[in-house]
Scaffold this active site. Sequence first.
Site, PDB file in Angstrom:
ATOM      1  N   ALA A   1      -0.015  19.488  -8.324  1.00 18.71           N
ATOM      2  CA  ALA A   1      -0.473  20.652  -9.633  1.00 18.71           C
ATOM      3  C   ALA A   1       0.393  21.904  -9.361  1.00 18.71           C
ATOM      4  CB  ALA A   1      -1.810  20.819  -9.219  1.00 18.71           C
TER       5      ALA A   1
ATOM      6  N   CYS B   1      11.360  14.131  -5.830  1.00 21.08           N
ATOM      7  CA  CYS B   1      12.081  13.271  -6.907  1.00 21.08           C
ATOM      8  C   CYS B   1      12.136  12.062  -6.034  1.00 21.08           C
ATOM      9  CB  CYS B   1      13.527  13.577  -6.912  1.00 21.08           C
ATOM     10  SG  CYS B   1      13.511  15.236  -8.017  1.00 21.08           S
TER      11      CYS B   1
ATOM     12  N   GLU C   1      14.330   9.793  -5.359  1.00 21.05           N
ATOM     13  CA  GLU C   1      15.474   9.643  -4.687  1.00 21.05           C
ATOM     14  C   GLU C   1      15.355  10.237  -3.191  1.00 21.05           C
ATOM     15  OE1 GLU C   1      15.602  10.888  -7.579  1.00 21.05           O
ATOM     16  OE2 GLU C   1      17.253  10.905  -8.821  1.00 21.05           O
TER      17      GLU C   1
HETATM   18  N1  THU Z   1      12.998  13.212 -11.346  1.00 21.48           N
HETATM   19  C1  THU Z   1      13.234  12.171 -10.317  1.00 21.48           C
HETATM   20  O1  THU Z   1      12.306  11.907  -9.626  1.00 21.48           O
HETATM   21  N2  THU Z   1      14.562  11.844 -10.036  1.00 21.48           N
HETATM   22  C2  THU Z   1      15.393  12.513 -10.826  1.00 21.48           C
HETATM   23  O2  THU Z   1      16.650  11.870 -10.907  1.00 21.48           O
HETATM   24  C3  THU Z   1      15.334  13.209 -11.934  1.00 21.48           C
HETATM   25  C4  THU Z   1      13.843  13.765 -12.237  1.00 21.48           C
HETATM   26  C5  THU Z   1      11.489  13.453 -11.401  1.00 21.48           C
HETATM   27  C6  THU Z   1      11.139  15.015 -10.847  1.00 21.48           C
HETATM   28  C7  THU Z   1       9.814  15.227 -11.726  1.00 21.48           C
HETATM   29  O3  THU Z   1       8.608  14.525 -11.125  1.00 21.48           O
HETATM   30  C8  THU Z   1       9.990  14.355 -13.037  1.00 21.48           C
HETATM   31  O4  THU Z   1      11.151  13.440 -12.928  1.00 21.48           O
HETATM   32  C9  THU Z   1      10.375  15.271 -14.315  1.00 21.48           C
HETATM   33  O5  THU Z   1      11.218  16.201 -13.795  1.00 21.48           O
END
Ligand code: THU
Length: 299
Positions: A214, A221, A223
């Site tokens: 939040a 991410c 990765e």
């Molecule tokens: N996100 C990832 O997990 N990996 C990526 O390569 C691009 C973006 C996620 C972060 C966030 O939770 C959502 O995607 C939107 O940005």
Amino acid sequence: MRLETTIEAGGRGAPGYMHELLSELGDAALAAEGLAGQYGVFLLLTDDKGIRAINRRARGLDRATDVLSFPSVRYKAGTARDNSAQLRREYDPQTRCVHLGDVVLSVDRALEQAAAFGHSLAREMGFLFVHGLLHLLGYDHEEAAQGNIMRGMEEDIMNRVGLDRTLTDDDFTLVSTARKAMELAYAPYSHYRVGACVRAADGRLFKGCNVENASFGLSICAERNAMTTAVAEGATAFTAIAIAAEGAMPSPCGACRQFMREFARDMRVILVNGESIQETTLSRLLPDSFGPEALGKES
Ligand code: THU
């Protein structure tokens, strides 16, 4: 393409991602043929025994083979693209598609042939399916000239899906594990679910998904989640990562590129969404990078 797959007991050697991969190839074949609209194909995955019985019943040939196709549409001349009026007449309002026919594939044979050619089962099953499907679209290889055209189409369709020799069965395992991780994503704010699976130099796989918060800036991410899980299990060298998302094709953000660079000067990066697969490398995604060796540490 509306692909209905039936898997007989003997066809269970087929990996779980196969239906998805073959549907994708089906769409690529329709696009290569220039067909718009909804087309249906029944696919039966069986074994040598199963395909032999069908071969005997349908063609009087009492032997196993790799693929059989049974077209529903008989084209007077040319292929599907030359017979659009006929195809329109074949439209079935009940199923809302034009049924092109049935393809039967022996998973036993595909496994043997993949091993003999030294390429992935995905590539072999993909190739056999495309071959069968092209027969349903009116292609043939009885004459050399026709055969060359059919082979050109096969190559074009395989390339469209990225199913070339560089993707191995291990890669597809990586991809399907990344897809599973994606199902667990916590992304109530962006609704963009991402999964990643990294392969350590010792062969172990580690997965992660995006976890949002939040307080948006705290989101992590997929990765980085996969990488930190791996490091916590003692893996610090990596050879490949697969990143899966729904909707738009994922591409690791700048922060993740640098984060991965800490543990891999280079590695293969496989990107997938529901529609296609792309392959790149970390050094292409992050050229002229700064890494631990600049500070006297071996990466
Ligand atoms: N996100 C990832 O997990 N990996 C990526 O390569 C691009 C973006 C996620 C972060 C966030 O939770 C959502 O995607 C939107 O940005």
